[in-house]
Design a protein around this motif. Structure first.
Motif, PDB file in Angstrom:
ATOM      1  N   SER A  38      -4.716 -17.795 -39.654  1.00 52.43           N
ATOM      2  CA  SER A  38      -6.047 -17.320 -39.393  1.00 52.43           C
ATOM      3  C   SER A  38      -6.612 -16.817 -40.330  1.00 52.43           C
ATOM      4  O   SER A  38      -6.083 -16.015 -41.293  1.00 52.43           O
ATOM      5  CB  SER A  38      -6.011 -16.706 -38.056  1.00 52.43           C
ATOM      6  N   VAL A  40     -10.465 -14.210 -41.517  1.00 57.11           N
ATOM      7  CA  VAL A  40     -11.939 -13.697 -41.259  1.00 57.11           C
ATOM      8  C   VAL A  40     -12.409 -13.197 -42.470  1.00 57.11           C
ATOM      9  O   VAL A  40     -11.730 -12.412 -43.338  1.00 57.11           O
ATOM     10  CB  VAL A  40     -11.872 -12.584 -40.167  1.00 57.11           C
ATOM     11  N   LEU A  75     -13.528 -15.555 -36.629  1.00 56.37           N
ATOM     12  CA  LEU A  75     -12.399 -15.706 -36.864  1.00 56.37           C
ATOM     13  C   LEU A  75     -12.107 -17.298 -36.938  1.00 56.37           C
ATOM     14  O   LEU A  75     -12.341 -17.888 -36.018  1.00 56.37           O
ATOM     15  CB  LEU A  75     -11.599 -15.020 -35.886  1.00 56.37           C
ATOM     16  N   SER A  77      -9.251 -19.956 -36.729  1.00 60.97           N
ATOM     17  CA  SER A  77      -7.700 -20.128 -36.496  1.00 60.97           C
ATOM     18  C   SER A  77      -7.085 -21.802 -36.880  1.00 60.97           C
ATOM     19  O   SER A  77      -8.021 -22.525 -36.559  1.00 60.97           O
ATOM     20  CB  SER A  77      -7.307 -19.714 -35.001  1.00 60.97           C
TER      21      SER A  77
END
Length: 225
Positions: A38, A40, A75, A77
């Motif tokens: 993941s 960000v 986010l 993923s």
């Protein structure tokens, strides 16, 4: 037929031994695949492009573009099966110089961050490693095979300390035993010396009486008495 089977078995055994030897001496653990779990991003660097082109790259390796990563504070993923996965591979426990970048149309590409990316960064049992930069990004990497390097690295020092502690304990025990034996030996030796001295004194005292009787016999004092 039995001879051919025996020959095939011997060839297979030799091949297995050679393969085992090569695997044991080729750097230890097999290549470890690293995927992005993941990420960000907290900001973009390219002002002219509406959608940034973010990519991951290790020194001397190929660019791995992240086509889905386009917006800030979102986010993203992944399951590790994307077409651009994996990010990189580790062939040994040696670290790589890697980083996240953003393509720039005018000047050199912008850098989110570069760092020493090591197999020992991944923790067991999940095999995850989190790289956090408060101003740039927060990324989680996944590498299950890397935990083998992590275990070796993390256990090497404790084992050394344990051996060192055990060695010190053995020295202390030996010193205590040697001191105890020495003290007991001195006590036993002193007791033996005292006993021998008493025996010598008794023998000397008896000899004095015997010498006195001999003198009386020579002077005839015993008959007078």
């Amino acid at each position: 037929m039995p001879i051919r089977c025996t020959l095939n078995f011997r060839v297979s055994t030799v091949f297995l031994l050679v393969s085992t030897f090569l695997s044991c001496h080729s750097g230890g653990v097999e290549s470890a695949v690293v995927t992005l779990d993941s990420i960000v991003i907290y900001k973009t660097h390219e002002w002219l492009a509406s959608e940034p082109t973010v990519y991951f790259q290790c020194q001397g390796g190929n660019k791995t573009k992240l086509p889905d990563v386009q917006k800030e504070h979102v986010l993203y993923s992944f399951n590790g099966e994307e077409s651009w996965q994996p990010l990189t591979e580790f062939e040994s426990k040696k670290c790589k110089r890697c980083g996240f970048y953003e393509e720039d149309s005018i000047k050199s590409d912008d850098v989110f961050e570069e760092w020493e990316f090591c197999p020992s960064d991944f923790t067991a049992p999940a095999g995850k490693y989190v790289r956090f930069n408060a101003e740039e990004f927060n990324a989680t990497f996944l590498c299950l095979q890397c935990t083998a390097y992590s275990n070796v690295t993390s256990s090497s020092f404790p084992s050394y300390d344990g051996e060192k502690g055990m060695h010190s304990a053995v020295i202390i025990v030996i010193s205590v035993v040697a001191s105890t034996v020495l003290i007991l030996g001195m006590v036993v030796g002193y007791k033996y010396w005292q006993q021998k001295r008493r025996e010598q004194d008794q023998a000397r005292f008896l000899k004095l009486f015997e010498d006195g009787d001999d003198i009386e016999d020579e002077l005839g004092l015993s008959e007078v008495i």
